[in-house]
Design a protein around this motif. Structure first.
Motif, PDB file in Angstrom:
ATOM      1  N   GLU A 152       0.833  -1.203   0.000  1.00  0.00           N
ATOM      2  CA  GLU A 152       0.000   0.000   0.000  1.00  0.00           C
ATOM      3  C   GLU A 152       0.873   1.261   0.000  1.00  0.00           C
ATOM      4  N   ILE A 153       1.960   1.237   0.775  1.00  0.00           N
ATOM      5  CA  ILE A 153       2.876   2.381   0.802  1.00  0.00           C
ATOM      6  C   ILE A 153       3.490   2.593  -0.573  1.00  0.00           C
ATOM      7  N   HIS A 154       3.829   1.505  -1.241  1.00  0.00           N
ATOM      8  CA  HIS A 154       4.389   1.603  -2.588  1.00  0.00           C
ATOM      9  C   HIS A 154       3.417   2.328  -3.512  1.00  0.00           C
ATOM     10  N   ALA A 155       2.133   1.952  -3.443  1.00  0.00           N
ATOM     11  CA  ALA A 155       1.122   2.565  -4.305  1.00  0.00           C
ATOM     12  C   ALA A 155       0.909   4.038  -3.952  1.00  0.00           C
ATOM     13  N   ILE A 156       0.865   4.349  -2.661  1.00  0.00           N
ATOM     14  CA  ILE A 156       0.663   5.736  -2.226  1.00  0.00           C
ATOM     15  C   ILE A 156       1.838   6.611  -2.641  1.00  0.00           C
ATOM     16  N   ALA A 157       3.066   6.118  -2.424  1.00  0.00           N
ATOM     17  CA  ALA A 157       4.255   6.889  -2.779  1.00  0.00           C
ATOM     18  C   ALA A 157       4.334   7.105  -4.294  1.00  0.00           C
ATOM     19  N   GLU A 158       3.980   6.094  -5.050  1.00  0.00           N
ATOM     20  CA  GLU A 158       3.996   6.210  -6.510  1.00  0.00           C
ATOM     21  C   GLU A 158       3.006   7.280  -6.971  1.00  0.00           C
ATOM     22  N   GLU A 159       1.823   7.290  -6.361  1.00  0.00           N
ATOM     23  CA  GLU A 159       0.812   8.294  -6.703  1.00  0.00           C
ATOM     24  C   GLU A 159       1.275   9.702  -6.331  1.00  0.00           C
ATOM     25  N   LEU A 268       9.259   5.222  -1.852  1.00  0.00           N
ATOM     26  CA  LEU A 268       8.891   4.284  -2.911  1.00  0.00           C
ATOM     27  C   LEU A 268       9.964   3.213  -3.088  1.00  0.00           C
ATOM     28  N   HIS A 269      11.224   3.613  -3.101  1.00  0.00           N
ATOM     29  CA  HIS A 269      12.329   2.660  -3.266  1.00  0.00           C
ATOM     30  C   HIS A 269      12.428   1.709  -2.070  1.00  0.00           C
ATOM     31  N   ILE A 270      12.215   2.251  -0.855  1.00  0.00           N
ATOM     32  CA  ILE A 270      12.259   1.407   0.348  1.00  0.00           C
ATOM     33  C   ILE A 270      11.172   0.347   0.283  1.00  0.00           C
ATOM     34  N   ALA A 271       9.944   0.772  -0.054  1.00  0.00           N
ATOM     35  CA  ALA A 271       8.840  -0.184  -0.165  1.00  0.00           C
ATOM     36  C   ALA A 271       9.125  -1.217  -1.251  1.00  0.00           C
ATOM     37  N   ASP A 272       9.703  -0.774  -2.351  1.00  0.00           N
ATOM     38  CA  ASP A 272      10.021  -1.682  -3.451  1.00  0.00           C
ATOM     39  C   ASP A 272      11.049  -2.732  -3.013  1.00  0.00           C
ATOM     40  N   ASN A 273      12.086  -2.298  -2.306  1.00  0.00           N
ATOM     41  CA  ASN A 273      13.114  -3.230  -1.831  1.00  0.00           C
ATOM     42  C   ASN A 273      12.555  -4.233  -0.826  1.00  0.00           C
ATOM     43  N   LEU A 274      11.671  -3.766   0.060  1.00  0.00           N
ATOM     44  CA  LEU A 274      11.076  -4.659   1.054  1.00  0.00           C
ATOM     45  C   LEU A 274      10.171  -5.694   0.391  1.00  0.00           C
ATOM     46  N   LEU A 275       9.430  -5.273  -0.618  1.00  0.00           N
ATOM     47  CA  LEU A 275       8.570  -6.220  -1.328  1.00  0.00           C
ATOM     48  C   LEU A 275       9.403  -7.253  -2.077  1.00  0.00           C
ATOM     49  N   MET A 276      10.545  -6.851  -2.612  1.00  0.00           N
ATOM     50  CA  MET A 276      11.437  -7.800  -3.268  1.00  0.00           C
ATOM     51  C   MET A 276      11.928  -8.849  -2.271  1.00  0.00           C
ATOM     52  N   LEU A 277      12.226  -8.422  -1.043  1.00  0.00           N
ATOM     53  CA  LEU A 277      12.622  -9.368   0.004  1.00  0.00           C
ATOM     54  C   LEU A 277      11.505 -10.366   0.274  1.00  0.00           C
TER      55      LEU A 277
END
Length: 286
Positions: A152-159, A268-277
Motif C-alpha cells: 500500500e505504501i508503494h502505491a501511495i508513494a507512486e501516486e 517508494l524505493h524502500i517499499a520496493d526493496n522490502l517487497l522484493m525481500l
C-alpha cells in the motif's frame, strides 16, 4: 472546532495512547534520552498512564522539549531508528516570524535544511528517508499482512510522486519564463501550478493521512512518518505560489517541492526493496 485544531487534538491523543502502550523499558529510554528531571516523573511503580501525563505536561511546558521532539524520540526508540539532530533555531525563527514566512531554507554542508511552519509549529524535513532496520526487513519477508501494508505504501508513494513532480515542473517553467522576461507565460504557468496544487495535491495530501492510519503495523516506521508529515508542508507551498515568481519565497517553494519529490521517491524505493525481500522469501519457501 477548526480542522487544524481537530488534527492537533488527534495527534496529542495518539501520542498519549502510544506512550501508554509501549513497554516500561522503552518508556524509560525516552526519559533518559530527553534527560527529564527526576522530580518530574513518578517512579516505575506508578501507573504508566500517570507517568505519560506527567511526561506530556513537562514536554509542553516552558522547560520541556516540545511535543514534536517527543514524537521524534518516541519514533526513534520504538522503531530503532537514528534520532534526528535537534537544533536551536530560536533567533532565526523570530526573524522569520517578523517576515511572516512559513518556510526556512538553510545550508548544512552539501545539503539544504527545510523547516516549515504550520498550526503545530516548526517541522524540519529529513534529508532522506532513514534506512529500514534489519528487524523490519526480516518481518516483511515472513509476514504476509506486513508485506501487504508495504505494498500500500508503494502505491501511495507512486501516486504522490507523480503529482508532486508535475507541480515541480510547473513551478520551474514559471520561474524560467520569468527569467526570460515572458510575463504572460510566467502568469500562465503560475496559474496552472496553483490550480493543480489546490485541485489535486492539496486535497489528496490531506486525505492520505486517513489511508496511512489504516496501516497500523507500519504507521510509525520512518518512511511512513515522512509521508504522513507531508500535509504540514502545504501552507508553505501555498505561500510560495502566491509570491512573485522572481522572489526568494517562490524559489524556496520550488526547492521544497523538489525535496518532497526526493523523500517520496525514497519511500517508494524502500517499499520496493522490502517487497522484493518478501517475494524472494516466498521463492525460497516454495
Amino acid at each position: 472546532m477548526s480542522s487544524s485544531a481537530k488534527d492537533s487534538a488527534r495527534e496529542r491523543l495518539e501520542l498519549m495512547r502510544k506512550l501508554n502502550s509501549i513497554p516500561l523499558q522503552q518508556f524509560d529510554m525516552i526519559l533518559f534520552t530527553l534527560d527529564v528531571p527526576n522530580n518530574i516523573i513518578s517512579p516505575n511503580s506508578a501507573p504508566q498512564a500517570n507517568r505519560t501525563n506527567e511526561l506530556v505536561r513537562w514536554a509542553k511546558g516552558a522547560e520541556g522539549c516540545g511535543l514534536l521532539y517527543l514524537w521524534q524520540v518516541l519514533d526513534s526508540v520504538v522503531n530503532e531508528q537514528p534520532l534526528p539532530e535537534r537544533q536551536d533555531m530560536t533567533v532565526q525563527e523570530v526573524e522569520i516570524k517578523k517576515e511572516n514566512t512559513l518556510l526556512f531554507v538553510s545550508a548544512r554542508g552539501v545539503y539544504k535544511t527545510f523547516r516549515v511552519l504550520d498550526s503545530l509549529g516548526w517541522y524540519e524535513l529529513p534529508t532522506t528517508s532513514p534506512e529500514i532496520t534489519k528487524r523490519v526487513s526480516k518481518k516483511v519477508a515472513q509476514d504476509f499482512q506486513y508485506a501487504r501494508e508495504w505494498k500500500e505504501i508503494h502505491a501511495i508513494a507512486e501516486e504522490l510522486y507523480s503529482k508532486y513532480i508535475k507541480l515541480y515542473r510547473y513551478m520551474c517553467l514559471c520561474q524560467l519564463a520569468s527569467e526570460l522576461q515572458s510575463i504572460e507565460q510566467a502568469d500562465i504557468q503560475r496559474s496552472m501550478a496553483t490550480n493543480y496544487f489546490k485541485d489535486v495535491i492539496e486535497l489528496r495530501s490531506k486525505s492520505i493521512l486517513e489511508d496511512l492510519r489504516q496501516l497500523s503495523s507500519i504507521f510509525r516506521t520512518a518512511p511512513v512518518t515522512v509521508l504522513r508529515n507531508l500535509p504540514r508542508c502545504l501552507p508553505a507551498i501555498t505561500q510560495s505560489l502566491g509570491s512573485p515568481s522572481q522572489s526568494s519565497t517562490f524559489y524556496n517553494g520550488i526547492l521544497l517541492v523538489e525535496r518532497i519529490c526526493e523523500l517520496v521517491l525514497d519511500a517508494l524505493h524502500i517499499a520496493d526493496n522490502l517487497l522484493m525481500l518478501h517475494f524472494d522469501n516466498l521463492k525460497q519457501v516454495s
